[in-house]
Motif scaffolding. Structure first.
Motif, PDB file in Angstrom:
ATOM      1  N   LEU A  11       2.421  -3.951   5.223  1.00 39.03           N
ATOM      2  CA  LEU A  11       2.024  -5.287   4.801  1.00 39.03           C
ATOM      3  C   LEU A  11       0.617  -5.259   4.258  1.00 39.03           C
ATOM      4  CD1 LEU A  11       3.363  -7.356   7.837  1.00 39.03           C
ATOM      5  CD2 LEU A  11       4.376  -7.203   5.545  1.00 39.03           C
ATOM      6  N   PHE A  12       0.350  -6.001   3.215  1.00 37.85           N
ATOM      7  CA  PHE A  12      -0.979  -6.013   2.591  1.00 37.85           C
ATOM      8  C   PHE A  12      -2.048  -6.411   3.594  1.00 37.85           C
ATOM      9  CE2 PHE A  12      -3.904  -6.169  -0.804  1.00 37.85           C
ATOM     10  CZ  PHE A  12      -4.744  -7.245  -0.549  1.00 37.85           C
ATOM     11  N   SER A  13      -1.727  -7.356   4.473  1.00 35.84           N
ATOM     12  CA  SER A  13      -2.701  -7.863   5.434  1.00 35.84           C
ATOM     13  C   SER A  13      -3.061  -6.823   6.486  1.00 35.84           C
ATOM     14  CB  SER A  13      -2.166  -9.125   6.123  1.00 35.84           C
ATOM     15  OG  SER A  13      -0.944  -8.832   6.775  1.00 35.84           O
ATOM     16  N   SER A  14      -2.183  -5.828   6.719  1.00 31.35           N
ATOM     17  CA  SER A  14      -2.441  -4.847   7.760  1.00 31.35           C
ATOM     18  C   SER A  14      -3.062  -3.563   7.213  1.00 31.35           C
ATOM     19  CB  SER A  14      -1.152  -4.509   8.498  1.00 31.35           C
ATOM     20  OG  SER A  14      -0.226  -3.897   7.614  1.00 31.35           O
ATOM     21  N   LYS A  15      -3.251  -3.471   5.909  1.00 29.50           N
ATOM     22  CA  LYS A  15      -3.822  -2.268   5.316  1.00 29.50           C
ATOM     23  C   LYS A  15      -5.276  -2.131   5.756  1.00 29.50           C
ATOM     24  CE  LYS A  15      -4.867  -0.067   0.912  1.00 29.50           C
ATOM     25  NZ  LYS A  15      -4.793  -0.194  -0.560  1.00 29.50           N
ATOM     26  N   PRO A  16      -5.673  -0.980   6.330  1.00 28.74           N
ATOM     27  CA  PRO A  16      -7.052  -0.826   6.790  1.00 28.74           C
ATOM     28  C   PRO A  16      -8.016  -0.757   5.612  1.00 28.74           C
ATOM     29  CG  PRO A  16      -5.899   1.266   6.925  1.00 28.74           C
ATOM     30  CD  PRO A  16      -4.873   0.239   6.538  1.00 28.74           C
ATOM     31  N   PRO A  17      -9.237  -1.208   5.798  1.00 26.90           N
ATOM     32  CA  PRO A  17     -10.219  -1.115   4.718  1.00 26.90           C
ATOM     33  C   PRO A  17     -10.649   0.335   4.534  1.00 26.90           C
ATOM     34  CG  PRO A  17     -11.276  -1.900   6.725  1.00 26.90           C
ATOM     35  CD  PRO A  17      -9.809  -1.840   7.008  1.00 26.90           C
ATOM     36  N   PRO A  18     -11.076   0.733   3.332  1.00 25.68           N
ATOM     37  CA  PRO A  18     -11.535   2.112   3.125  1.00 25.68           C
ATOM     38  C   PRO A  18     -12.812   2.380   3.907  1.00 25.68           C
ATOM     39  CG  PRO A  18     -12.006   0.777   1.185  1.00 25.68           C
ATOM     40  CD  PRO A  18     -11.162  -0.073   2.089  1.00 25.68           C
ATOM     41  N   LEU A  19     -12.983   3.609   4.354  1.00 27.72           N
ATOM     42  CA  LEU A  19     -14.201   3.998   5.070  1.00 27.72           C
ATOM     43  C   LEU A  19     -15.333   4.327   4.105  1.00 27.72           C
ATOM     44  CD1 LEU A  19     -12.631   6.298   7.822  1.00 27.72           C
ATOM     45  CD2 LEU A  19     -13.287   3.889   7.999  1.00 27.72           C
ATOM     46  N   CYS A  20     -14.961   4.709   2.879  1.00 25.87           N
ATOM     47  CA  CYS A  20     -15.976   5.077   1.895  1.00 25.87           C
ATOM     48  C   CYS A  20     -15.351   5.055   0.508  1.00 25.87           C
ATOM     49  CB  CYS A  20     -16.519   6.477   2.210  1.00 25.87           C
ATOM     50  SG  CYS A  20     -17.926   6.986   1.205  1.00 25.87           S
ATOM     51  N   LYS A  21     -16.121   4.660  -0.480  1.00 25.89           N
ATOM     52  CA  LYS A  21     -15.650   4.739  -1.865  1.00 25.89           C
ATOM     53  C   LYS A  21     -16.846   4.841  -2.797  1.00 25.89           C
ATOM     54  CE  LYS A  21     -15.186  -0.295  -2.366  1.00 25.89           C
ATOM     55  NZ  LYS A  21     -14.244  -1.378  -2.721  1.00 25.89           N
TER      56      LYS A  21
END
Length: 386
Positions: A11-21
């Protein structure tokens, strides 16, 4: 697997945020990458056993993160390089060596806990943590005795092979820079070299030695506000800025005369001497200064012990041992010179303070004497009037 496909699995809402970009800079040879590295980059390396010198320069360049396509620490020998980065909150991820060619400088990547995305390409990775560093460090410490035995054997074997070469004079090159009867300061990219060079300010200011940069050591001289007289080395870690600063250039060649560094100086249109010499560029610089009849040789960032040489990829120090034996008492390290100049500085400051104190004591005594005389005169005058 692409980013789109991976996203569709949850689910889009459960996707973790990136740690680095961010943007990446890529380099198979770390010291070459560091020559012109913009700040704030994620660097992609192939650096097995990340050493302290490279780690400190990555910190100085303010990198955002490190992606290493080699073992950041193999446990072969102890090193604090990875820990230095983690202590500065610079994360390290490890990826397989086979994916290194997929990265190109100025591309954008997004890093998650166990994978990163380069465009639509998904690449597995794993974080190098403090716990992993501690485990590998303990493993390396357990191997130290055996490692030392191998290092000594290698050193003695190569010293026996090269002892005749060290007795022979170097091929003659006509330097414009006169080293005879002068102090010579030789700066190499060894552990703590920038800090030691800054601490040598009093010595450089007072003695005004001939300044020699060994490859990237020339950049350290420029960063401290000094103009190198000579640059000697393979010309792989020194910047174009340093090479074009006006210093006399000496390309360190192999004993057979092959000089890969000439490709660099020729490409820049710069004249350079070629010096065939066994051993490291640091060894060649020491021998050159010695044979040009310098009075004192002072080293900054010189490699002195087993880990220093292992981090440079050398399994022994045969040539370095022989060179130091040949030079003998002329050779000093900047740390011992720094202690001497700190003592001299303290003595001068103490002497100045003492002189000022004596001056003010004398001035106070003179003023007190003048006041006593005035009071005595006033008392006498009053007594006479009475």
């Amino acid at each position: 697997m692409s980013i789109l496909n991976w996203s569709s699995l949850s689910l889009f809402s459960s996707k973790p945020p990136p740690l680095c970009k961010g943007k990446i800079s890529v380099g198979a040879i770390t010291k070459v990458l560091l020559r012109d590295l913009p700040p704030g980059r994620i660097v992609v390396l192939q650096h097995r056993d990340l050493d302290e010198v490279a780690a400190q320069e990555l910190i100085d360049q303010k990198v955002k993160a490190v992606i290493n396509c080699q073992e950041t620490m193999s446990g072969a020998y102890p090193t604090h390089g990875p820990l230095m980065l983690l202590q500065q909150h610079i994360p390290i991820w490890e990826a397989d060596a086979s994916v290194f060619e997929a990265f190109t400088t100025n591309s954008e990547i997004v890093v998650y806990e166990d994978r990163l995305f380069l465009g639509d390409q998904e690449i597995p990775c794993s974080a190098f943590t403090r716990e992993k560093w501690l485990s590998m460090q303990q493993q390396a410490n357990e191997r130290t005795t055996k490692l030392m035995e191998q290092f000594i054997e290698n050193t003695l074997t190569h010293a026996m092979r090269e002892m005749h070469a060290v007795m022979e004079p170097l091929p003659a090159i006509s330097l414009q820079t006169n080293l005879a009867d002068r102090h010579v300061l030789i700066v190499s990219r060894g552990k703590g070299y920038k800090k030691d060079l800054l601490a040598a300010k009093a010595y450089v200011s007072e003695v005004k030695p001939i300044l020699i940069g060994v490859d990237g050591g020339a950049d350290a001289l420029l960063e401290c506000g000094y103009q190198p007289h000579l640059i000697i080395g393979d010309m792989d870690s020194v910047t174009d800025r340093a090479l074009t600063c006006g210093a006399e250039l000496v390309v360190h060649a192999y004993a057979d005369g092959t000089a890969p560094g000439l490709l660099r100086t020729n490409a820049l249109g710069l004249p350079a001497h070629v010096l065939p010499c066994f051993g490291t560029s640091e060894d060649a610089a020491l021998l050159l200064a010695f044979e040009k009849q310098c009075e004192v040789l002072v080293t900054v960032g010189a490699r002195t012990h087993m880990i220093d040489f292992l981090e440079k990829g050398r399994a022994g120090m045969g040539s370095t041992l022989l060179v130091r034996m040949k030079i003998g008492a002329r050779l000093m390290d900047i740390k011992s010179v720094g202690i001497l100049y700190k003592q001299q500085k303290w003595t001068k400051e103490a002497g100045s303070t003492l002189l000022l104190s004596l001056f003010f004591i004398a001035l106070g005594f003179f003023q007190l004497h003048w006041i006593v005389k005035r009071v005595a005169h006033a008392v006498w005058k009053l007594g006479g009037e009475g």
